[in-house]
Design a protein around this motif. Structure first.
Motif, PDB file in Angstrom:
ATOM      1  N   HIS A 148       0.820  -1.213   0.000  1.00  0.00           N
ATOM      2  CA  HIS A 148       0.000   0.000   0.000  1.00  0.00           C
ATOM      3  C   HIS A 148       0.851   1.260   0.000  1.00  0.00           C
ATOM      4  O   HIS A 148       0.476   2.276  -0.575  1.00  0.00           O
ATOM      5  N   GLN A 149       1.999   1.185   0.654  1.00  0.00           N
ATOM      6  CA  GLN A 149       2.922   2.313   0.701  1.00  0.00           C
ATOM      7  C   GLN A 149       4.345   1.781   0.606  1.00  0.00           C
ATOM      8  O   GLN A 149       4.814   1.075   1.503  1.00  0.00           O
ATOM      9  N   ALA A 150       5.013   2.112  -0.500  1.00  0.00           N
ATOM     10  CA  ALA A 150       6.375   1.610  -0.720  1.00  0.00           C
ATOM     11  C   ALA A 150       7.303   2.772  -1.021  1.00  0.00           C
ATOM     12  O   ALA A 150       6.936   3.701  -1.751  1.00  0.00           O
ATOM     13  N   LEU A 151       8.492   2.706  -0.469  1.00  0.00           N
ATOM     14  CA  LEU A 151       9.493   3.752  -0.692  1.00  0.00           C
ATOM     15  C   LEU A 151      10.500   3.262  -1.721  1.00  0.00           C
ATOM     16  O   LEU A 151      11.077   2.178  -1.569  1.00  0.00           O
ATOM     17  N   ALA A 152      10.685   4.040  -2.799  1.00  0.00           N
ATOM     18  CA  ALA A 152      11.706   3.765  -3.810  1.00  0.00           C
ATOM     19  C   ALA A 152      12.813   4.788  -3.624  1.00  0.00           C
ATOM     20  O   ALA A 152      12.547   5.998  -3.644  1.00  0.00           O
ATOM     21  N   MET A 153      14.053   4.342  -3.494  1.00  0.00           N
ATOM     22  CA  MET A 153      15.095   5.268  -3.044  1.00  0.00           C
ATOM     23  C   MET A 153      16.462   4.852  -3.580  1.00  0.00           C
ATOM     24  O   MET A 153      16.742   3.672  -3.794  1.00  0.00           O
TER      25      MET A 153
END
Length: 341
Positions: free
Chosen positions: A133-138
């Motif tokens: 539902h909430q993913a961080l791409a970094m």
């Protein structure tokens, strides 16, 4: 939820980039995109934060970008379902050490300078499918850490060639959410294929990566039936001046000129005034341009539809010393203006 057309995945209900942030160092604070950064430091060694080496400093820079992104999204690290991150350091150690503080589920990704696009592609696919539902791409890079690992330590004082590029001391982070929420829609993703045209010059990354951009663009246009005129801009990162010139030459030969092409390696710095030779490079280069320029312009309505292709040179500090050629790859993310879908 998605349609597969050859190498391209088109989202019927696009996931969104809900928040983003960028952190940079001294060179970035003097560049044309400085005002778009969420955090800038004049001392990228972070001595006031107990960093004793460049590798620790890069991890701290990445943490700054992640913290700013989460703050802008209005969530805590505990609400993250997954973090996809990578960097140039051996075994992605900057990202690994960043995750000690974030304490969220983590998948380490290595795509060299293509890492920002690769993590976006994966996070978008997972968000579109409801897996997260909430993913961080970094991602991140650090000039001093990269020079020591891939070339020579700064103390050596080696002369840089005109084709060389300046590894950005920068980090970028994007928070992706499920379809139907506020944010910049991710319309499609295209995973690249490795291309190797026998370039062996470690100081000419633009030439090594350019064929991968051509390959991905041609496959994307063929799969979607689009052409360059359908986009406000086509961003590559980071070919620099040398690779960009070669890209234009090759696309002209293919019968598909790119008048709206812009390269992150030429946007992050003032190439004429900042002594960066052929421009910027490193995973942090395209990530910083994405978060300081491209995404804000899509939110404001300056752009309505763009392609973002981050490029990577997939060699190691060992293989180039062994005389191996340098394979390249380019992943593509199609983005739309906020509220246009």
């Amino acid at each position: 939820m998605a349609i597969r057309k050859k190498d391209t995945v088109i989202f019927e209900k696009p996931p969104v980039i809900a928040a983003w942030a960028a952190a940079g160092g001294k060179k970035e604070s003097e560049g044309p995109l400085a005002e778009g950064f969420d955090f800038l430091t004049r001392d990228a060694a972070f001595p006031d934060e107990n960093c004793s080496n460049w590798e620790q400093a890069e991890s701290r820079l990445q943490q700054k970008a992640a913290e700013a992104c989460l703050r802008k999204a209005g969530i805590s690290r505990k609400e993250l379902d997954l973090v996809l991150a990578g960097d140039l350091q051996a075994q992605c150690t900057a990202s690994n050490y960043t995750m000690r503080s974030l304490q969220a589920p983590f998948a380490g990704i290595y795509g060299a300078c293509s890492t920002m696009a690769e993590t976006l592609c994966l996070a978008a696919a997972l968000a579109a499918g409801g897996v997260v539902h909430q993913a961080l791409a970094m991602t991140s890079s650090h000039f001093c850490a990269a020079e020591r690992q891939f070339r020579t330590p700064l103390d050596y004082g080696a002369k840089r060639t005109p084709t060389a590029q300046w590894t950005a001391t920068a980090a970028g982070a994007c928070l992706l959410r499920n379809p139907g929420q506020a944010g910049v829609p991710v319309l499609s993703i295209t995973f690249g294929r490795v291309q190797d045209y026998e370039v062996r010059d470690i100081n000419n990354m633009g030439a090594a990566m350019m064929p991968a951009v051509v390959s991905t663009l041609l496959r994307y246009f063929a799969a979607t039936g689009t052409q360059p005129a359908d986009f406000d801009a086509i961003f590559t990162g980071d070919l620099g001046q040398v690779g960009s010139a070669l890209l234009h030459e090759q696309m002209e030969r293919e019968g598909i000129p790119l008048p709206n092409h812009r390269d992150c390696g030429c946007l992050l710095y003032d190439v004429q005034a900042q002594n960066v030779q052929a421009g910027g490079s490193g995973p942090g280069c395209s990530a910083a341009v994405l978060c300081t320029h491209i995404l804000p312009a899509l939110r404001s309505g300056q752009y309505r539809r763009v392609l973002f292709l981050a490029t990577g040179a997939l060699m190691s500090q060992t293989t180039f010393l062994q005389g191996e050629s340098i394979p390249g790859i380019a992943h593509c993310v199609e983005l739309a203006g906020e509220g246009t879908v």
